[in-house]
Motif scaffolding. Structure first.
Motif, PDB file in Angstrom:
ATOM      1  N   UNK A  52     -10.391  -2.467   4.321  1.00 38.03           N
ATOM      2  CA  UNK A  52     -10.594  -3.536   3.345  1.00 38.03           C
ATOM      3  C   UNK A  52     -10.638  -3.010   1.928  1.00 38.03           C
ATOM      4  N   UNK A  53     -11.283  -1.857   1.730  1.00 35.86           N
ATOM      5  CA  UNK A  53     -11.333  -1.286   0.371  1.00 35.86           C
ATOM      6  C   UNK A  53      -9.955  -0.846  -0.088  1.00 35.86           C
ATOM      7  N   UNK A  54      -9.120  -0.339   0.844  1.00 36.56           N
ATOM      8  CA  UNK A  54      -7.758   0.066   0.478  1.00 36.56           C
ATOM      9  C   UNK A  54      -6.924  -1.171   0.111  1.00 36.56           C
ATOM     10  N   UNK A  55      -7.087  -2.254   0.872  1.00 39.22           N
ATOM     11  CA  UNK A  55      -6.334  -3.476   0.553  1.00 39.22           C
ATOM     12  C   UNK A  55      -6.764  -4.047  -0.787  1.00 39.22           C
ATOM     13  N   UNK A  56      -8.056  -3.936  -1.099  1.00 40.64           N
ATOM     14  CA  UNK A  56      -8.578  -4.507  -2.343  1.00 40.64           C
ATOM     15  C   UNK A  56      -8.062  -3.789  -3.577  1.00 40.64           C
ATOM     16  N   UNK A  57      -7.544  -2.575  -3.407  1.00 42.22           N
ATOM     17  CA  UNK A  57      -7.037  -1.817  -4.553  1.00 42.22           C
ATOM     18  C   UNK A  57      -5.716  -2.377  -5.074  1.00 42.22           C
ATOM     19  N   UNK A  58      -5.047  -3.178  -4.261  1.00 38.74           N
ATOM     20  CA  UNK A  58      -3.766  -3.758  -4.655  1.00 38.74           C
ATOM     21  C   UNK A  58      -3.920  -5.265  -4.823  1.00 38.74           C
ATOM     22  N   UNK A  59      -3.635  -5.756  -5.976  1.00 35.78           N
ATOM     23  CA  UNK A  59      -3.723  -7.184  -6.227  1.00 35.78           C
ATOM     24  C   UNK A  59      -2.466  -7.889  -5.726  1.00 35.78           C
ATOM     25  N   UNK A  60      -2.599  -9.159  -5.399  1.00 31.94           N
ATOM     26  CA  UNK A  60      -1.443  -9.945  -4.988  1.00 31.94           C
ATOM     27  C   UNK A  60      -1.170  -9.842  -3.497  1.00 31.94           C
ATOM     28  N   UNK A 118       3.345  -7.283   1.429  1.00 28.82           N
ATOM     29  CA  UNK A 118       4.458  -7.416   2.356  1.00 28.82           C
ATOM     30  C   UNK A 118       4.082  -6.693   3.644  1.00 28.82           C
ATOM     31  N   UNK A 119       4.753  -7.033   4.738  1.00 32.97           N
ATOM     32  CA  UNK A 119       4.467  -6.369   6.007  1.00 32.97           C
ATOM     33  C   UNK A 119       4.747  -4.872   5.921  1.00 32.97           C
ATOM     34  N   UNK A 120       5.835  -4.494   5.267  1.00 33.41           N
ATOM     35  CA  UNK A 120       6.150  -3.061   5.158  1.00 33.41           C
ATOM     36  C   UNK A 120       5.103  -2.324   4.335  1.00 33.41           C
ATOM     37  N   UNK A 121       4.648  -2.949   3.235  1.00 36.27           N
ATOM     38  CA  UNK A 121       3.622  -2.290   2.412  1.00 36.27           C
ATOM     39  C   UNK A 121       2.311  -2.180   3.178  1.00 36.27           C
ATOM     40  N   UNK A 122       1.973  -3.206   3.938  1.00 34.74           N
ATOM     41  CA  UNK A 122       0.750  -3.156   4.737  1.00 34.74           C
ATOM     42  C   UNK A 122       0.860  -2.075   5.810  1.00 34.74           C
ATOM     43  N   UNK A 123       2.015  -1.997   6.445  1.00 33.87           N
ATOM     44  CA  UNK A 123       2.233  -0.981   7.478  1.00 33.87           C
ATOM     45  C   UNK A 123       2.091   0.415   6.894  1.00 33.87           C
ATOM     46  N   UNK A 124       2.642   0.628   5.706  1.00 35.06           N
ATOM     47  CA  UNK A 124       2.540   1.950   5.068  1.00 35.06           C
ATOM     48  C   UNK A 124       1.085   2.276   4.729  1.00 35.06           C
ATOM     49  N   UNK A 125       0.356   1.307   4.227  1.00 38.85           N
ATOM     50  CA  UNK A 125      -1.049   1.540   3.884  1.00 38.85           C
ATOM     51  C   UNK A 125      -1.865   1.879   5.122  1.00 38.85           C
ATOM     52  N   UNK A 126      -1.656   1.136   6.214  1.00 44.44           N
ATOM     53  CA  UNK A 126      -2.378   1.415   7.452  1.00 44.44           C
ATOM     54  C   UNK A 126      -2.031   2.819   7.947  1.00 44.44           C
ATOM     55  N   UNK A 127      -0.757   3.149   7.939  1.00 42.16           N
ATOM     56  CA  UNK A 127      -0.311   4.476   8.385  1.00 42.16           C
ATOM     57  C   UNK A 127      -0.985   5.575   7.575  1.00 42.16           C
ATOM     58  N   UNK A 128      -0.936   5.466   6.258  1.00 38.89           N
ATOM     59  CA  UNK A 128      -1.482   6.524   5.407  1.00 38.89           C
ATOM     60  C   UNK A 128      -3.000   6.624   5.545  1.00 38.89           C
ATOM     61  N   UNK A 129      -3.669   5.480   5.707  1.00 37.37           N
ATOM     62  CA  UNK A 129      -5.125   5.496   5.861  1.00 37.37           C
ATOM     63  C   UNK A 129      -5.522   6.157   7.177  1.00 37.37           C
ATOM     64  N   UNK A 130      -4.859   5.794   8.261  1.00 34.87           N
ATOM     65  CA  UNK A 130      -5.198   6.376   9.556  1.00 34.87           C
ATOM     66  C   UNK A 130      -4.852   7.861   9.591  1.00 34.87           C
ATOM     67  N   UNK A 131      -3.757   8.222   8.941  1.00 30.45           N
ATOM     68  CA  UNK A 131      -3.387   9.641   8.883  1.00 30.45           C
ATOM     69  C   UNK A 131      -4.461  10.446   8.150  1.00 30.45           C
TER      70      UNK A 131
END
Length: 555
Positions: A444-452, A455-468
């Motif tokens: 949630x804190x990672x998502x909050x850093x980006x306003x607006x 996209x599914x691809x951007x969300x997928x990349x964020x999840x990937x990088x966070x879990x990594x």
């Protein structure tokens, strides 16, 4: 000869997919009591402009305008009423609904309404219209409130009649026009939860549609082409034998081929089920039923403070038994901001709820709605003065902590509830031993850093990088996300960072698969890091998990 009375009714829906029931209930009541009246339902939406709303109402040329008031439409409705009165001061404007019933003084202060109807309007509305036509005194009509020379005439809410099956007729079906079908087969609630207006004294008795009528109605709607029939009954299973009658009847109708691909959605108290009902649910065809079981909290002092009397051990056992066969889609709810619950104990409730593995975990926030006992008492709460009156802080939880929970709720909705990251989520929790609450606070804190919008691809990349970053092995994470993507996206598209560079081998795998499986002309495929290939062969998603079948092929 005087012309007939013209009445316009609207519920001002929150979204196009919703169609409020109240105008149809009131229209039927008025037409039966006053056969000469001309009643028009104005299908309005709060997302329309005020200019369009006003034009739609005026186009019906009403003598009387009736609006049902809810937390989602209150501000929009009151603005519309002020405009209507500015344009046509002579028009009679009356309001009803839960927001009107429990906020009489505030509503009369905020808007130039002529009459306010408290409680159910099926009897009071026709009586008021007849009284106005004949020039009578409305003060004797139950539930009718209005201004007087010395203040306000206020009466107790009118009692609710039992729901009627005949309201859902051809006119209602035409108006529905493919939208989600909201249906009411019972009114009222037997419980007294302090956060809910359904626990108010005027709503404590439950009125049931006759069970034979209810079953016939639900089957008829299941044949009509509706994808989802959502019952708005407060607690669908509060009458045990009636519940079993309806479930058994719907299961039988599906097994006999009398229903389409419809899903029935119920709100239930899971601890009320008995063994016979749980066995009945286990026998249901996959996807026929979707249930929402409100937990609200696992913290005993919080449940006591809210008069939420639940056998939590029994509830947990029943939730697990409902989920075990994999044929019923189950949502469970938590509410943040309740009395006696701090950030830490809410996190414990979150982890316990998550451990049950519901298909969706809905994280909501306390609303201090008119009519609820938590609004009427001072327990140190701070809440927004405008609808939906959301909690801002309590003596146990701060505004900053609630903001963190809002961010986590957004991550839960987009990542867990979407079903798009199931394998990746399981991988990180298993590999790291991390608490689900900690994981979703971080996401949630990672998502909050980006306003607006994401996209599914951007969300997928964020999840990937966070879990990594949490130490999840890169190859295992990449493969899990590839399998998740193929199971939830029928196009077979993968974002570039998940693709392996061996395009020639991938084409060879697809060509070989098509040769062996000519019925699958367009398989979606990807290479896995261990040399296997993943092939998505689904054309339809599973009715419960909403995921498609993905096969893995050895090299």
């Amino acid at each position: 000869m005087s012309r007939p009375l013209r009445l316009t009714l609207t519920g001002l829906a929150s979204q196009y997919i919703h169609m409020p029931l109240a105008p149809f209930c009131l229209k039927a009541a008025v037409e039966e009591a006053l056969p000469g009246a001309q009643v028009t339902i104005c299908d309005l939406n709060i997302n329309d402009t005020q200019e369009d709303l006003l034009a739609a109402v005026i186009a019906t040329a009403p003598d009387v305008l009736g609006i049902s008031l809810y937390i989602w439409n209150r501000e929009c409705a009151l603005r519309l009423i002020r405009r209507v009165k500015a344009l046509h001061p002579e028009m009679t404007v009356l309001i009803g609904g839960p927001e009107a019933t429990f906020s009489v003084d505030e509503t009369f202060r905020e808007a130039p309404v002529d009459y306010l109807l408290r409680g159910a309007g099926e009897e009071s509305l026709p009586a008021l219209l007849r009284c106005l036509a004949e020039g009578g005194d409305p003060s004797a009509i139950p539930g009718v409130c209005f201004r007087t020379g010395s203040g306000l005439h206020v009466t107790a809410p009118a009692a609710a009649p039992a729901p009627r099956a005949d309201l859902y007729d051809g006119r209602w079906q035409t108006a529905l026009n493919g939208r989600m079908a909201y249906v009411e087969t019972s009114r009222g609630c037997p419980f007294s939860c302090a956060f809910c207006l359904s626990g108010s004294e005027c709503d404590r008795s439950v009125q049931f549609m006759p069970q034979q009528d209810a079953l016939a109605l639900l089957i008829r709607l299941g044949r009509s082409g509706c994808d989802t029939v959502k019952l708005i009954d407060r607690t669908f299973n509060c009458h045990r034998e009636r519940t079993k009658f309806l479930l058994r009847g719907l299961i039988g109708a599906r097994q006999r081929g009398e229903l389409g691909a419809v899903c029935y959605h119920f709100e239930v108290a899971a601890d009320l089920f008995d063994d016979e009902t749980l066995d009945l649910l286990a026998s249901a065809p996959a996807g026929l039923f979707q249930m929402e079981a409100g937990l609200q909290s696992f913290h005993a002092p919080t449940l006591d403070a809210c008069d939420r009397h639940t056998d939590m051990a029994r509830l947990v056992d029943h939730v697990r038994r409902i989920l075990a066969p994999g044929n019923v889609h189950l949502h469970i709810d938590l509410i943040a901001g309740l009395p006696q619950e701090d950030f830490a104990t809410f996190g414990q409730s979150f982890d316990l709820a998550f451990s049950l593995r519901p298909h969706q975990l809905q994280l909501g926030f306390l609303k201090l709605i008119h009519g609820s006992r938590l609004r009427e008492s001072d327990w140190g709460q701070r809440y927004a003065p405008d609808p939906p009156y959301e909690i801002l802080s309590t003596p146990w939880i701060t505004y900053a902590e609630l903001r963190r929970l809002h961010d986590a709720a957004e991550a839960v909705e987009r990542i867990h509830n979407s079903g798009r990251f199931t394998l990746a989520e399981e991988l990180v929790l298993t590999h790291t031993g991390m608490r689900p609450f900690e994981l979703y606070l971080l996401l949630g804190s990672r998502m909050a850093q980006k306003r607006g919008r994401w996209s599914l691809d951007a969300l997928t990349r964020m999840v990937h990088d966070t879990l990594l970053s949490l130490g999840v092995p890169g190859d295992a994470l990449r493969d899990a996300m590839v399998l998740d993507r193929l199971a939830t996206d029928n196009t077979g598209y993968l974002p570039p960072f998940l693709c392996l560079p061996d395009a020639a081998r991938l084409k060879s795998v697809v060509r070989a698969y098509r040769g062996q499986n000519p019925e699958h002309r367009h398989p979606r495929a990807a290479l896995l890091t261990d040399g296997r290939a993943a092939i998505a062969v689904w054309t339809e998603k599973h009715p419960v998990t909403q995921r498609g079948e993905v096969q893995t092929i050895e090299p």
